[in-house]
Structures are given as C-alpha cells and as structure tokens.
Motif scaffolding. Sequence first.
Motif, mmCIF file in Angstrom:
data_model
loop_
_atom_site.group_PDB
_atom_site.id
_atom_site.type_symbol
_atom_site.label_atom_id
_atom_site.label_comp_id
_atom_site.label_asym_id
_atom_site.label_seq_id
_atom_site.Cartn_x
_atom_site.Cartn_y
_atom_site.Cartn_z
ATOM 1 N N GLY A 1 -1.102 3.418 16.612
ATOM 2 C CA GLY A 1 -1.897 3.205 15.403
ATOM 3 C C GLY A 1 -1.715 1.798 14.849
ATOM 4 O O GLY A 1 -0.589 1.303 14.794
ATOM 5 N N VAL A 2 -2.808 1.187 14.426
ATOM 6 C CA VAL A 2 -2.742 -0.146 13.819
ATOM 7 C C VAL A 2 -3.353 -0.070 12.421
ATOM 8 O O VAL A 2 -4.566 0.080 12.270
ATOM 9 C CB VAL A 2 -3.487 -1.201 14.651
ATOM 10 C CG1 VAL A 2 -3.253 -2.592 14.062
ATOM 11 C CG2 VAL A 2 -3.055 -1.168 16.106
ATOM 12 N N PRO A 3 -2.527 -0.174 11.374
ATOM 13 C CA PRO A 3 -3.058 -0.114 10.005
ATOM 14 C C PRO A 3 -3.808 -1.402 9.647
ATOM 15 O O PRO A 3 -3.292 -2.498 9.874
ATOM 16 C CB PRO A 3 -1.801 0.017 9.130
ATOM 17 C CG PRO A 3 -0.639 0.201 10.070
ATOM 18 C CD PRO A 3 -1.063 -0.318 11.403
ATOM 19 N N MET A 4 -4.996 -1.258 9.081
ATOM 20 C CA MET A 4 -5.789 -2.422 8.671
ATOM 21 C C MET A 4 -5.595 -2.660 7.169
ATOM 22 O O MET A 4 -5.663 -1.705 6.372
ATOM 23 C CB MET A 4 -7.277 -2.177 8.947
ATOM 24 C CG MET A 4 -7.657 -1.975 10.400
ATOM 25 S SD MET A 4 -7.726 -3.556 11.325
ATOM 26 C CE MET A 4 -6.189 -3.481 12.230
ATOM 27 N N GLY A 5 -5.388 -3.917 6.794
ATOM 28 C CA GLY A 5 -5.142 -4.237 5.388
ATOM 29 C C GLY A 5 -6.423 -4.472 4.616
ATOM 30 O O GLY A 5 -6.499 -5.421 3.831
ATOM 31 N N THR A 6 -7.407 -3.622 4.788
ATOM 32 C CA THR A 6 -8.741 -3.896 4.250
ATOM 33 C C THR A 6 -8.952 -3.418 2.816
ATOM 34 O O THR A 6 -9.905 -3.835 2.177
ATOM 35 C CB THR A 6 -9.804 -3.235 5.152
ATOM 36 O OG1 THR A 6 -9.315 -1.952 5.546
ATOM 37 C CG2 THR A 6 -10.038 -4.067 6.387
ATOM 38 N N SER A 7 -8.116 -2.563 2.305
ATOM 39 C CA SER A 7 -8.362 -2.039 0.958
ATOM 40 C C SER A 7 -7.684 -2.897 -0.105
ATOM 41 O O SER A 7 -6.981 -3.861 0.199
ATOM 42 C CB SER A 7 -7.817 -0.610 0.857
ATOM 43 O OG SER A 7 -6.417 -0.659 0.705
ATOM 44 N N SER A 8 -7.877 -2.515 -1.369
ATOM 45 C CA SER A 8 -7.260 -3.220 -2.491
ATOM 46 C C SER A 8 -5.742 -3.212 -2.409
ATOM 47 O O SER A 8 -5.087 -4.055 -2.995
ATOM 48 C CB SER A 8 -7.667 -2.552 -3.809
ATOM 49 O OG SER A 8 -9.064 -2.413 -3.881
ATOM 50 N N LEU A 9 -5.180 -2.269 -1.677
ATOM 51 C CA LEU A 9 -3.722 -2.155 -1.626
ATOM 52 C C LEU A 9 -3.124 -2.905 -0.443
ATOM 53 O O LEU A 9 -1.956 -2.703 -0.078
ATOM 54 C CB LEU A 9 -3.307 -0.683 -1.638
ATOM 55 C CG LEU A 9 -3.711 0.079 -2.913
ATOM 56 C CD1 LEU A 9 -3.320 1.544 -2.812
ATOM 57 C CD2 LEU A 9 -3.083 -0.548 -4.150
ATOM 58 N N ASN A 10 -3.906 -3.766 0.222
ATOM 59 C CA ASN A 10 -3.398 -4.675 1.261
ATOM 60 C C ASN A 10 -2.800 -3.981 2.474
ATOM 61 O O ASN A 10 -1.996 -4.579 3.192
ATOM 62 C CB ASN A 10 -2.327 -5.609 0.673
ATOM 63 C CG ASN A 10 -2.887 -6.507 -0.402
ATOM 64 O OD1 ASN A 10 -4.022 -6.965 -0.284
ATOM 65 N ND2 ASN A 10 -2.121 -6.746 -1.444
ATOM 66 N N GLY A 11 -3.138 -2.745 2.701
ATOM 67 C CA GLY A 11 -2.676 -2.081 3.912
ATOM 68 C C GLY A 11 -1.482 -1.164 3.726
ATOM 69 O O GLY A 11 -1.103 -0.462 4.670
ATOM 70 N N LEU A 12 -0.895 -1.148 2.528
ATOM 71 C CA LEU A 12 0.207 -0.207 2.307
ATOM 72 C C LEU A 12 -0.299 1.222 2.465
ATOM 73 O O LEU A 12 0.383 2.085 3.026
ATOM 74 C CB LEU A 12 0.803 -0.390 0.900
ATOM 75 C CG LEU A 12 2.014 0.492 0.602
ATOM 76 C CD1 LEU A 12 3.193 0.114 1.486
ATOM 77 C CD2 LEU A 12 2.438 0.392 -0.854
#
Lengths: 175, 175, 175, 175, 175, 175, 175, 175
Positions: F90-101
């Motif tokens: 799995g690769v988390p993308m930092g696309t949301s307002s929370l920067n990927g957390l």
Amino acid sequence: MSAQDKKALVGIIMGSDSDLPMMAEATKALEKFGIPYELEIMSAHRTPARAHEYATTALGRGLKVMIAAAGAAAHLAGVMAANTTIPVIGVPMGTSSLNGLDALLSTVQMPGGIPVATMAIDKAGATNAAIFAAEILGLSDPAIAKKLVEHKEELAKAVDEKNAKLKAKLAEGKA
Amino acid sequence: MSAQDKKALVGIIMGSDSDLPMMAEATKALEKFGIPYELEIMSAHRTPARAHEYATTALGRGLKVMIAAAGAAAHLAGVMAANTTIPVIGVPMGTSSLNGLDALLSTVQMPGGIPVATMAIDKAGATNAAIFAAEILGLSDPAIAKKLVEHKEELAKAVDEKNAKLKAKLAEGKA
Amino acid sequence: MSAQDKKALVGIIMGSDSDLPMMAEATKALEKFGIPYELEIMSAHRTPARAHEYATTALGRGLKVMIAAAGAAAHLAGVMAANTTIPVIGVPMGTSSLNGLDALLSTVQMPGGIPVATMAIDKAGATNAAIFAAEILGLSDPAIAKKLVEHKEELAKAVDEKNAKLKAKLAEGKA
Amino acid sequence: MSAQDKKALVGIIMGSDSDLPMMAEATKALEKFGIPYELEIMSAHRTPARAHEYATTALGRGLKVMIAAAGAAAHLAGVMAANTTIPVIGVPMGTSSLNGLDALLSTVQMPGGIPVATMAIDKAGATNAAIFAAEILGLSDPAIAKKLVEHKEELAKAVDEKNAKLKAKLAEGKA
Amino acid sequence: MSAQDKKALVGIIMGSDSDLPMMAEATKALEKFGIPYELEIMSAHRTPARAHEYATTALGRGLKVMIAAAGAAAHLAGVMAANTTIPVIGVPMGTSSLNGLDALLSTVQMPGGIPVATMAIDKAGATNAAIFAAEILGLSDPAIAKKLVEHKEELAKAVDEKNAKLKAKLAEGKA
Amino acid sequence: MSAQDKKALVGIIMGSDSDLPMMAEATKALEKFGIPYELEIMSAHRTPARAHEYATTALGRGLKVMIAAAGAAAHLAGVMAANTTIPVIGVPMGTSSLNGLDALLSTVQMPGGIPVATMAIDKAGATNAAIFAAEILGLSDPAIAKKLVEHKEELAKAVDEKNAKLKAKLAEGKA
Amino acid sequence: MSAQDKKALVGIIMGSDSDLPMMAEATKALEKFGIPYELEIMSAHRTPARAHEYATTALGRGLKVMIAAAGAAAHLAGVMAANTTIPVIGVPMGTSSLNGLDALLSTVQMPGGIPVATMAIDKAGATNAAIFAAEILGLSDPAIAKKLVEHKEELAKAVDEKNAKLKAKLAEGKA
Amino acid sequence: MSAQDKKALVGIIMGSDSDLPMMAEATKALEKFGIPYELEIMSAHRTPARAHEYATTALGRGLKVMIAAAGAAAHLAGVMAANTTIPVIGVPMGTSSLNGLDALLSTVQMPGGIPVATMAIDKAGATNAAIFAAEILGLSDPAIAKKLVEHKEELAKAVDEKNAKLKAKLAEGKA
C-alpha cells in the motif's frame, strides 16, 4: 488624540518582529475600543532580563492586561504570567514547521497556579486577545462595555450583510 | 565517597517532586559514571526568581552541564538555556493528559539562538540525559570516556544475554 | 585562515544535499565561533557502510561533536550515536509530507542508553545545533566560552534594535 | 460566611456532573480567594435554551466572569462567549478517547470576534481558570489583588519546601 | 518436527525482550503455516555490530524474509533494509508514551530506495507480518499458498461463527 | 521490448488519475528492474465491482504482487488484501487536507489476518513499493536479485558523488 | 424551473462567505439530484440568535435535512443539532492553521444524544453532504432514489473512462 | 412485541464481537425509539463476500439505514457505502493503540461521491448513530418524530435534575 497617546492599559509583547502583521489585528481592535496600549518586541529566550523586568514592573506601571504572542516553544506568555498577577493572554503564532500546534501546547498547557488565557493560533487569536482585554477592562469601564455590545452587533450585521449579498446574487441567477 | 560528596558538575533540576521517580534514572546513571551532581526542585513558573538565579550562577558555581525535566508547557529547560552558556539538556515528562507531546514540543522547538538538547519523553530520556552529560564531560575526562566505552559494551552484553536466554528457552521447548 | 582549514572538531553530516540550505545555518554559526568543522553527505540507509565507518572513527580522528541532520524516518543521528561515545546532536528536517513530525520523533525518541541531543525542526534546529556544539566545546576553550557570552548579548541587542525601530515607527505615526 | 453566601461574581458551568471532580479545583481556589461563585450543570447541546438564557442574563445578574468546562466537541464556552460580553474562560475536559485534544481545539480555536480564554486540559486548567478569574477581579478589588501576591508566594514556598525535603533526604542518604 | 527444527526461512528480530509477548503472535502464525523461522533479540542502537552482521549475512544464510519489531525511534527494520536485499517487514511497537505513533513513523517513512514493509502497531501487526511473510513464500511454495487460502476461509468462518452465536443469543433473548 | 510487453507480474492500481505523477516513480523503478507490470485506475469506493474482480482474479492471471495507491480514507489496498493471497503493498497518497496522515493510518492499521505492506507517504513510498516488489520477485529470479544489489550500490554511489561535489565546492571556496 | 424555485428541502448554512467555493460543490450536487435547497450564511458565534431561530424553525418551515459547514472551533452544526430533530450533516472546513483537524474534531466528537453526521474535510465533504442528503430524501422519493443509482453508475463510468484513457496512452507509448 | 420481532429498518453491523459492548448503546437507543433492527458481525476484510452481499441486498430487503462500527483501518462503513444507496452511518471504535484516531480518519475521510455519516468515537458515537437513524426515519414516521422531541426533552431534563441535585447538595453544605 489616538489610543497611543494615553497611558497604556494593555501591553502587547511579541517574540519577533515577524509577528507584527498578525499582532496588528490586536492593535487595530484595541484602537477601535479606544484602549491605550503599548507595543514591545522582547523574547523570553533572547532578552530574558528585559522580559523579566517588563513582567515584574507591569502592575506598578499601570498595565491592566498583557497580551503575549510567540511561536514554536512559545514561552513568552508563561514567563509573563510567572512574574505578574495581572491577567496574561497568550497568542500562539503558527510560524514553525508544525503550524502552531507547538506554540499552542506551549502556551495553553500551563501548570496549576500560573494561568495563561490562550487564544486561537494566528490572526483570529490576535483579534480575540484584544477583544478579551476589552471584556476585562469593560467590567469597570462603561464606555468599553458599551462598545463591546456594539461590536457584537456589528459582527452579526457583517454576517447578515454577506448573507443578504449572497441571497441577492442567487436571486439574480434565477431571474 | 559517593558522587554526591564531590563538587557537582551536573545540575539536575525538575519542575515537581512527582518527576523524581523518572529522574532517579538520571541520578543512577550519573553515579555509575562517577559524576558528581546536585539535585533541585524548582519551577520556571512557580519559583521564577530561584530558577533565574540558579541559571545565571551555574557557570560560576562550576556546573558544566544542566539537566532540566518538566511536563506540560515545559519551560524549565528553556529558561535555563536563556540564562546560561553551559549546555542544557531537556527531558520532557509525560505527566499531562497529552502523554508528553506537549512537553516534548515545548522543550525541543526552541528558537534559533538558544539551544536545548532534548531527550526522549520520560524514563528513556532521563537515562539518556545523564549519559549525554557523561559524553560531554568525557571529552576532557579520560576516566569518564573509558566508562562510556564500557557502558556501550554492557548495553550490548545485556541484549546478548537476553538473546542467549531466549535461545536456550526455545531450544528447551523443542527438546 | 578560515575555520575550514583547521582540523575539524565538529562533524556535520546530512542525509541528502537537499538539506544543505538548512544546514548552512549550522556552518555559518560554527564559523562565527571559529570552530573548525567538516561537512559530509551520507545516509544511514543508502551508505550504511560509510556511515558506520564515519561514526566508529570519529573519536580517533579528533572529532569532539557530531551534528546529524535527516528527514522522514530520520535514523542518521541514531546510527551515529550507536557507534560512538562523543556527543551526537540531531536536527530533524521537515522535508516529508508530515512537516518534520516524523523526523522529530525518529530522532528524539531514542531508547535508554543511546542519547541523541535533539534540536528543533529545520532552520532553528540547525542554528542551535552549532551553538550547542559551541557550548560543549566552550567548557574547555575559554575563547569559545567568551564568544558564547557575546553571542547571547548580540541576540538580545538584535531584539532590542528591532524593538527600538518599532517604537520609532510608532512614534512617527503619531506625530 | 462562605463564598457561596454572597452574590456570585463568577459563574462556573460544566457540561456534565462527571466534570465535577475536576472543577472542584476551581471552586476550592475561588473560595481561597474569597470570591463568591455559583455552580451550574448545563449543556450547550442538551439544554441549549437554559445555556442561552444563562449567557444572556449573566451580565444583568451581576456575574463578572464565566468559567465553562466541557469535553469532546466542547462548545459550552463558545456558546457562552457568543451571548455575553463578560469574559468567558474555557476549560477543556480530557474525557473522550482522544484525551482532551478534541476539547482543547474545540475551545481554543474560536473565530475572530468571539474570544474564549482557554486554560490547560483537566485539573491544572480548572485551578488556573479560578486564578485567572481572580486576576481579572483583582484589577478592581485590592483584597483579591493582595491574595494573588500571597498565592504566588505560597506557590514558590511549596516548591521550596519540597526542595528542602529532597535535600534533607539526600543528605541523610549520605550520612 | 516443529518449524523450529528446519532451516529458517524467516528471521524475526526484536529490539527488546519486552517485545516478545507481541511477537509471539508472529511465531504462532508462522508455525501454523509450517514456515521455519529463527528468533533473535538485537538492537540497532545497543548491538549495532551484531545487527549489521545479521543483516549482511541474511541472504547468504538462506533467509528469505526478515521481520523486525521495535518501539519508539524504531530503527531496527530500517537498519536491516539498508544492509540486505531480501524483503524486510517492520512492526512498530506501542511501548513508548506516544503509544506507537513514534515507532510507526520511524518505521514507515523510509527514504526512496530502501523499503520497509510496515504493518500495524503491536499485536495485529505482529500477526500480519507473519502472514505477509507467508504470502511472499507462498509465491513459490504451493503448500504455503494452499494454507493461505485456508487461512482466509478460517478467518471468515471465525467471524461467521461469532455472528451465529450472537444471533442465537438474540433469538433466545426474545423467546 | 519494454517491460510493458511481457505478461505483468506486478499490478499497480491507483484510486484516481491524480495519483499518476506519484506512481510514475513506481513504474520507472519497475522498468529499471525489468519487471513487467500493468497499470489500472480503479476505486474501492467508486468501482467496487471492478476492484473486487481485479483482486479475486489476480492470482489466476499470474500477478505475483500488487501495489495499491490511494489517499484520504485509503481503502484500496485493504480491499485488495481482503480478496487475494498474493502480497499487497500500500502507498498512502498525501492528497487530502491532512497531508496523508489519514491515508497512512487507513492503509497501515489493518486488522490481524489481512496484511497490507505499507510504504511511506507519496513519492518515496511509490519508489519503495516497486523496489519492495523487486525484492519479493528477486527471491526466485536471480536476474532481479542481481539488479537489487546493483541498485544498492548505485544508491550509495549517488550519495558519494553528491558528497564529492560538495567537498570540491567547499575546497574551491577556500582556495 | 431550477431547484432554487421550489420549496427548499435542504438548508445549507455556512459560517462565512469564504466557505462558499467549497460549499458550491454541495449546491451543484443537489441541483443534479433536483433537490430544492436554500443557502444561508450565519454563524454560531457571530449571529447566535439567527442561528438559533433558523434551527428551531427548520422543521416547521418544511426543511428535511440541514448541511452546516464551518472551520476552526466549528460549532455551527452542533448548534443546529441541539435545536432541531431533523438530520444535521456537518462539513469541517480546513481554513485554520491546523488544516481542518480542529474543525473535524469540533464537528464529529458530539456528546451522546445530539448527533451530527460528519463528512470529510473540505471539498469531498461538501459533495458528500449533498449526496447523503439525497440518500435520506431518496428513502421516500423514488425519483431521487433512481438518480442515486445512476450517480453511482456515473462515478464508476468516470473512473473507467480515466482508466481506458490511461491504457490507450500506455499502448501508444509502446507502438 | 419487541423491536427485534418486526422487519428490520436499521442494519447494525460491526467488525468484531469485541465491539458489542459499545454498540449495545445503539440497540438500546433504537429499542427506545421502537425502531426494528438487525445485528450482524461481519468484516470488510475477513468476510468481504458476506459484507458485499449484505450491502448490495440491503435496499431490496427493506433496510432504510445502515450503522457500521469498526476500529483501526476501519473500512466497514466505506465498503457498505460503496455498494448501496441507502444512508450509511459510521461509528469509529477506539480499539487500537491510537485510541480511535485511525478509525475516525478511515471512516470520515471518504472521497467525493461516497458519503459515510461519521459519528464520535466509541460510546457517544454508538448512541448518536441510533438517534441519527431515528432522525432519518422520523422524517416519514410521525411516531418516531414525536419520540425524538420527547428524547430531546428528556436529555434536557436529565441535565436539569443533575443540576438540581448539585444545587441541593451545595445548599446542604452551607446549612
């Protein structure tokens, strides 16, 4: 005669001149309430002697409230509170990589015995620090108390006007 | 003659006596290294005058390193660092509702110019503060330097012994 | 003769050349204190052999202090500390999506036995790492010790000058 | 005659009776300062009408300061502040799974115009809310102002005594 | 003959014997899949030489997968990954004051080039590390591949049975 | 013949085409290792049927490893893992307002029984997902295994060259 | 005749006109579903009386669902929920220094008894608030229910088309 | 006849039987409102086929609302929402080392197009999920609508009674 000419009731101090644009919100608000203030740049860490002196003489010099703004490991408000018995308001600056979470926790998590009245991070906090100072002073100054009521009405009016403008725009869209 | 009898080289200070169980790890480690220390309870916020005095006289009294432990809006190490030029080590205590994240950020996020060497939260940090003090003193004291090498070997040996015990237990399990 | 020409007392290492702009704050500060240093790019993960070699030979080569800067899962300072008994200072870089919270925790939360003296994230931390190295070296070098006192005075003076400038500007505004 | 018999100057409100053990720190502190208070359980969400009524009548009933404690999505202090011009102090309760981070942010991050003076999470915050109320009232009440000075001295004395006890214990250990 | 008697395909290493209760979940799972493993306690920081040796010899000794568990500034998996080309799985331990957030970020935020396959904090992560190792080995071992399919069926069956039990209990309650 | 022409061994899937720039790091790395892959945009939430179909047929179609990238409440990797027994990265993308957390926690905190091998947020994670896939495939493909050793050497060489360049620049500065 | 002309079933309210660009996603979605709505700017803190009035009259005026968007200490949705029994959906705005974590926790962590159905931070949350309102209304309106099924198909189709475009581009690249 | 005997309108599903004590708050609330429900244990990851089947048949079987509770990488609500057009309410469970922050973000941060109405972590969220379901059903069922009004009155009454008890106790204390 501007608020700056009278004997200061509120002392605004900040850790760095880079905090000035934020804290200008506080001075604007105090001027609106007609509350004389003084403005100083000092640092809990870089000018500890001056900070200590400022805190210990505040009461004697006639200050009623202090507003202290700092970022990162924000100790300025805490140092003030440790050395005076007048109310100290803290404004966390979001200047570090952590966006002000560090400054918020460093300001608000004071140990039992030494309160710092903490406001929101950055601009909203700067504005509210001034209004809160006005609320304190308004307890014994009817002119300020009256302005606080008017300020609340203006806040509501400003929102209402934005709402009316939106409604008008939506109505046009349908015409 | 214990380490306490000699002229203190390390000053350990803590914000509250509730920090003692944690900071006992630091005194144990310093005693092991034969480094004389002194131990004080003082608070950046509750005893600001004594804290200020302690920091400004530290160098003159012969202290070489300071270790300051505090929780929540942990300002003690920062106040020390603001008022001395000897190395100050900070140990964040996890005593508040936020488990030490507040104390960590209040200790480590110091502004440029005033360093605090921050260690891990709680027990590991207390131990490491003492070892780090030993590393500093070991630069000019060959006896301490030698003990640091031995300490590193002991650390490895302790892990190796736990490993051997585990291996033995696993082997038994199969017999 | 610049600080670079003398035998290095401080080793500054960083995980990537993208950390150079931040760590330039450290070299500037060391040069100001007249402390000779060396600068290396190496990685705990990409050049583990060189990192290991660097750490294990540091003491023998005459280094007194190490400053290690890294971002994300920042292990560089920890690897140094595991392999030397001279003081290791860690500077977390805010280069990842998490703004340095990851690097901070990876650097500061070292297990008992292996200290890393952690500084603030990014620029303030880089500056402070150098000053902290000076504080360590100043314990046995009176020239550095004197410069540290001067540095503290300069810090205060710089804040005082900003304050005076602000006061002047405010006074003008009222004239 | 206890502080409860006089006309209340401070209104302490809390969202739930489970907050009472924490907020008892506030009542203890107010009694020590001789400040009459009233204590109410009300909820921004469960008793919105009573909360609204309480806020809008506070000034008229002679309250000078409000202290509002709530946990989780802690809106109680904000609702008070929206409906009065007397100072409102917020105390975040660490009652939810998130240990009070939610209550802290819900209390402190107020929009520009409507300040809530936020204290630390839980017990320290409850104590400090009362002391901060005393600091506000002390501006126009010399008796309270005097007690605040004494309180600061007692805080220092309590730390000093703990320190003396520790010193004595350490000395014994060596004898 | 138990999985321990055969030549190990999976190396499980952990930073401390206090991690054993968690990592027993991994050994139980590997035994269920009939995958031979070895178990070692070693530390990136306390036994760096042995850790380095273990990593660099892993491939030659016939290990196919490594599982590394550590807490706080968890560097063990990263050190392994830096020194081998076989897959390294990291399991963050929630042993510090920060409940494993530090170990998670220290394990997962590896720089480009050196992957660590990170699992959940604590028990679930320990179990999943073993299953993931089985998935890797199952690619070339049909017996393991078959057991993985059965394992998935058992997982579903266990949930279904709990569901049936709940339904029965609810039905009883109504009878 | 490029890696794209051969039968895919690795399936890269991503939740949105906005993830393509990040995941191009993964395809570049796989091409370098000569590993054939396929690339698909699909969503756990928007195309659940296709996602389910993709996962359940992966093994039969000859895929050996899956790489799933998603942001926010990132469920894509988890849905894959729930429906296949081949390794899922799995690769988390930092696309949301929370920067990927949010994406990191949604990806890594899988329940016991269903592992997802989680990589770093964004670009570093995308690169590492491909390298980790190569490490898995390299266990039974000597050509890939050899390339992994070369890759490690190149990583070190790249750092060494940057270091040499820095040294040269510093030397020039002094000349 | 547009959705705006019919009697509103959904009331969208927001704390500030700066939230309009985000909340336009909600109005677009409602128009697509043919659901009449009204749009108001009001504030829990700045226009508490109007907010209270809006909430208490919502049911009587025929509103079926409310959508409330606010940032920072986001109390708007909570105030609505406290004063009505129709479903209230909250959308946290990421407008403060903390990127919406404050607004998320202030909106979602409601005490038992007063639910706010919380959506994702910012744009995705605004869109989903409208779709969720449609899901509620679709329970008794077959036309909306049908559109929800179509919407799900369109979502899938949009992803499939992006996927096809990607595949075509990749195929071209190889030709 | 209890709520369990009638055709279920609300489906409560949870990822594990360890969630039952929390979700009992939801069933108690639904029974109070006289809303028939069904209760199932199923897992997005361990029983994906049953979860998929449950979601896709929900509408046809007459369910009006779904409540899904899960912890850690909580995907259950998201999987439901991806496969149905009836409203799905998510309740994050605080069962992991991270106290529910992971479950909260995994549940609430859904991508645009697929809403999950997220409630508070743990008990308060379970209660509120049921009340929110009642608010949805109450839009077309006057009996439920009436009970919601009564419920709001009871909530207020319960707080008022606690307040009265406190007042009585305080009065006694003074007598």
